[in-house]
Design a protein around this motif. Sequence first.
Motif, PDB file in Angstrom:
ATOM      1  N   LYS A 218       0.815  -1.210   0.000  1.00  0.00           N
ATOM      2  CA  LYS A 218       0.000   0.000   0.000  1.00  0.00           C
ATOM      3  C   LYS A 218       0.854   1.267   0.000  1.00  0.00           C
ATOM      4  O   LYS A 218       0.566   2.234  -0.725  1.00  0.00           O
ATOM      5  N   GLU A 219       1.926   1.291   0.786  1.00  0.00           N
ATOM      6  CA  GLU A 219       2.764   2.482   0.855  1.00  0.00           C
ATOM      7  C   GLU A 219       3.399   2.795  -0.501  1.00  0.00           C
ATOM      8  O   GLU A 219       3.453   3.958  -0.920  1.00  0.00           O
ATOM      9  N   ILE A 220       3.867   1.760  -1.168  1.00  0.00           N
ATOM     10  CA  ILE A 220       4.477   1.952  -2.491  1.00  0.00           C
ATOM     11  C   ILE A 220       3.429   2.396  -3.496  1.00  0.00           C
ATOM     12  O   ILE A 220       3.658   3.290  -4.318  1.00  0.00           O
ATOM     13  N   GLN A 221       2.246   1.794  -3.451  1.00  0.00           N
ATOM     14  CA  GLN A 221       1.190   2.150  -4.398  1.00  0.00           C
ATOM     15  C   GLN A 221       0.737   3.590  -4.197  1.00  0.00           C
ATOM     16  O   GLN A 221       0.479   4.316  -5.167  1.00  0.00           O
ATOM     17  N   ASP A 222       0.654   4.041  -2.933  1.00  0.00           N
ATOM     18  CA  ASP A 222       0.277   5.436  -2.679  1.00  0.00           C
ATOM     19  C   ASP A 222       1.309   6.389  -3.258  1.00  0.00           C
ATOM     20  O   ASP A 222       0.945   7.438  -3.826  1.00  0.00           O
ATOM     21  N   MET A 223       2.585   6.041  -3.125  1.00  0.00           N
ATOM     22  CA  MET A 223       3.639   6.887  -3.681  1.00  0.00           C
ATOM     23  C   MET A 223       3.553   6.946  -5.200  1.00  0.00           C
ATOM     24  O   MET A 223       3.682   8.004  -5.811  1.00  0.00           O
ATOM     25  N   ILE A 224       3.302   5.785  -5.831  1.00  0.00           N
ATOM     26  CA  ILE A 224       3.183   5.739  -7.289  1.00  0.00           C
ATOM     27  C   ILE A 224       2.005   6.582  -7.743  1.00  0.00           C
ATOM     28  O   ILE A 224       2.096   7.355  -8.717  1.00  0.00           O
ATOM     29  N   ASN A 225       0.876   6.477  -7.039  1.00  0.00           N
ATOM     30  CA  ASN A 225      -0.312   7.250  -7.408  1.00  0.00           C
ATOM     31  C   ASN A 225      -0.066   8.747  -7.275  1.00  0.00           C
ATOM     32  O   ASN A 225      -0.497   9.543  -8.114  1.00  0.00           O
ATOM     33  N   LYS A 226       0.649   9.146  -6.190  1.00  0.00           N
ATOM     34  CA  LYS A 226       0.931  10.560  -5.982  1.00  0.00           C
ATOM     35  C   LYS A 226       1.828  11.109  -7.073  1.00  0.00           C
ATOM     36  O   LYS A 226       1.580  12.183  -7.630  1.00  0.00           O
ATOM     37  N   ASN A 227       2.888  10.374  -7.407  1.00  0.00           N
ATOM     38  CA  ASN A 227       3.784  10.820  -8.481  1.00  0.00           C
ATOM     39  C   ASN A 227       3.057  10.907  -9.811  1.00  0.00           C
ATOM     40  O   ASN A 227       3.283  11.820 -10.603  1.00  0.00           O
ATOM     41  N   ALA A 228       2.168   9.944 -10.049  1.00  0.00           N
ATOM     42  CA  ALA A 228       1.415   9.955 -11.308  1.00  0.00           C
ATOM     43  C   ALA A 228       0.488  11.158 -11.371  1.00  0.00           C
ATOM     44  O   ALA A 228       0.356  11.805 -12.415  1.00  0.00           O
ATOM     45  N   SER A 229      -0.157  11.495 -10.246  1.00  0.00           N
ATOM     46  CA  SER A 229      -1.067  12.642 -10.244  1.00  0.00           C
ATOM     47  C   SER A 229      -0.306  13.937 -10.448  1.00  0.00           C
ATOM     48  O   SER A 229      -0.755  14.820 -11.173  1.00  0.00           O
ATOM     49  N   HIS A 230       0.889  14.062  -9.842  1.00  0.00           N
ATOM     50  CA  HIS A 230       1.697  15.268 -10.053  1.00  0.00           C
ATOM     51  C   HIS A 230       2.128  15.378 -11.510  1.00  0.00           C
ATOM     52  O   HIS A 230       2.148  16.460 -12.096  1.00  0.00           O
ATOM     53  N   GLY A 231       2.470  14.261 -12.084  1.00  0.00           N
ATOM     54  CA  GLY A 231       2.874  14.276 -13.494  1.00  0.00           C
ATOM     55  C   GLY A 231       1.730  14.683 -14.406  1.00  0.00           C
ATOM     56  O   GLY A 231       1.922  15.351 -15.430  1.00  0.00           O
ATOM     57  N   MET A 232       0.517  14.272 -14.067  1.00  0.00           N
ATOM     58  CA  MET A 232      -0.649  14.636 -14.882  1.00  0.00           C
ATOM     59  C   MET A 232      -0.943  16.129 -14.767  1.00  0.00           C
ATOM     60  O   MET A 232      -1.308  16.785 -15.730  1.00  0.00           O
ATOM     61  N   VAL A 233      -0.747  16.696 -13.559  1.00  0.00           N
ATOM     62  CA  VAL A 233      -1.036  18.119 -13.378  1.00  0.00           C
ATOM     63  C   VAL A 233      -0.039  18.962 -14.163  1.00  0.00           C
ATOM     64  O   VAL A 233      -0.412  19.898 -14.859  1.00  0.00           O
ATOM     65  N   GLY A 234       1.230  18.665 -14.045  1.00  0.00           N
ATOM     66  CA  GLY A 234       2.226  19.347 -14.862  1.00  0.00           C
ATOM     67  C   GLY A 234       2.819  20.575 -14.205  1.00  0.00           C
ATOM     68  O   GLY A 234       4.017  20.764 -14.189  1.00  0.00           O
ATOM     69  N   ASP A 235       2.003  21.515 -13.675  1.00  0.00           N
ATOM     70  CA  ASP A 235       2.537  22.680 -12.985  1.00  0.00           C
ATOM     71  C   ASP A 235       1.600  23.085 -11.855  1.00  0.00           C
ATOM     72  O   ASP A 235       0.473  22.610 -11.745  1.00  0.00           O
ATOM     73  N   VAL A 236       2.094  23.998 -11.010  1.00  0.00           N
ATOM     74  CA  VAL A 236       1.380  24.340  -9.790  1.00  0.00           C
ATOM     75  C   VAL A 236       0.061  25.026 -10.074  1.00  0.00           C
ATOM     76  O   VAL A 236      -0.952  24.787  -9.426  1.00  0.00           O
ATOM     77  N   SER A 237       0.048  25.933 -11.053  1.00  0.00           N
ATOM     78  CA  SER A 237      -1.187  26.682 -11.330  1.00  0.00           C
ATOM     79  C   SER A 237      -2.316  25.756 -11.736  1.00  0.00           C
ATOM     80  O   SER A 237      -3.454  25.903 -11.296  1.00  0.00           O
ATOM     81  N   LYS A 238      -2.003  24.759 -12.559  1.00  0.00           N
ATOM     82  CA  LYS A 238      -3.032  23.804 -12.947  1.00  0.00           C
ATOM     83  C   LYS A 238      -3.479  22.977 -11.744  1.00  0.00           C
ATOM     84  O   LYS A 238      -4.661  22.658 -11.601  1.00  0.00           O
ATOM     85  N   TYR A 239      -2.508  22.640 -10.886  1.00  0.00           N
ATOM     86  CA  TYR A 239      -2.854  21.878  -9.690  1.00  0.00           C
ATOM     87  C   TYR A 239      -3.829  22.669  -8.816  1.00  0.00           C
ATOM     88  O   TYR A 239      -4.807  22.122  -8.296  1.00  0.00           O
ATOM     89  N   GLN A 240      -3.566  23.981  -8.657  1.00  0.00           N
ATOM     90  CA  GLN A 240      -4.438  24.813  -7.854  1.00  0.00           C
ATOM     91  C   GLN A 240      -5.835  24.895  -8.456  1.00  0.00           C
ATOM     92  O   GLN A 240      -6.845  24.804  -7.754  1.00  0.00           O
ATOM     93  N   GLN A 241      -5.893  25.086  -9.762  1.00  0.00           N
ATOM     94  CA  GLN A 241      -7.192  25.181 -10.420  1.00  0.00           C
ATOM     95  C   GLN A 241      -7.984  23.895 -10.267  1.00  0.00           C
ATOM     96  O   GLN A 241      -9.184  23.910  -9.993  1.00  0.00           O
ATOM     97  N   MET A 242      -7.292  22.741 -10.431  1.00  0.00           N
ATOM     98  CA  MET A 242      -7.973  21.457 -10.292  1.00  0.00           C
ATOM     99  C   MET A 242      -8.442  21.240  -8.859  1.00  0.00           C
ATOM    100  O   MET A 242      -9.536  20.726  -8.620  1.00  0.00           O
TER     101      MET A 242
END
Length: 329
Positions: A218-242
Amino acid sequence: MAFFGNQFSDVVEWEEFRDDMIFWKWTNKEIKKGSRLIIRPGQDAIFLNNGKVEGIFEKEGEYDIVSEIVPFLSTLKGFRFGFNSGMRVEVLFVNTKEFTVKWGTKSPINIPAPQLPGGMPIRANGTFHFKVNDYVNLIDKVAGVKDSYLVEDVQLRITAWLDQLLMKWITREGKDMFNLQSNSHEIGKGIQDDLNMEIMDDGMKVTGFQVMSFNYPKEIQDMINKNASHGMVGDVSKYQQMSVADAMGKSSGSNTASDMAGMMMGMNIAKEMMDDQKESSSASGQTGGGSTASSGSAGEQQGPNFCPNCGEKVSGAKFCPNCGQKLVG
């Protein structure tokens, strides 16, 4: 070959045909004159005498054994039925379908991984397909000593090898341990080739092997999911808007006040983001002009208004008060 005067059979058939049975042997009975052979769809019938193949019949239908089968048997062509005598043979009925079997690791497999001395425990699951493709080997190695053979028997044999083969093909050529799914086709193809080397002598062939999923702790999967979500967002402004859009969408309030509050929040954040862009443009212009004020404050760096790591509003601070992320320098 032996002759007997009782226990004759009128019909030679696989009476209780099962989808999960690979073959079934008709035996311990005698064929008499007038007996018929029935081959159903998805079956082949192999006549055996003293353990040797006499003839293989693949076309479904109903046949008179004396007139339509015996003339094609290898060593029994000259056999003639007497009035009260019969012919003892064995008939092996083979299921010709391609079998599909689900598999899964019973316990985690510890795969060697950097910075993990005990390895990374990974589970996997999927499907494989197989069928009978060599009757001679099947009879020599399996049917010669068994009266029937189930898909479960093959499944147990194959799953006994899977841990070792998964270990071999996952670690082969330094695959990305955190993105094994992208290599699942290559891993499955390698395992399929190895499994074929194991069961081909038994007259069977693995026609396909698929890895449907790899399961991490579970710990590894949570880390993978978090990295994947950051990669999808791309930059901070988009992350904030989402984040704002997601929060507004989950809001349980549906009255006018909550709607206005959501609109105000969105407008404020949008304004702050525009101010950030203006300040950045202004700072760039001043630097290009070489003014005294700009050169005098060259050592000071203005921090962002939002933390790029967690999205917390920081208003130009050097460190994020929420997660401790360094924001300047």
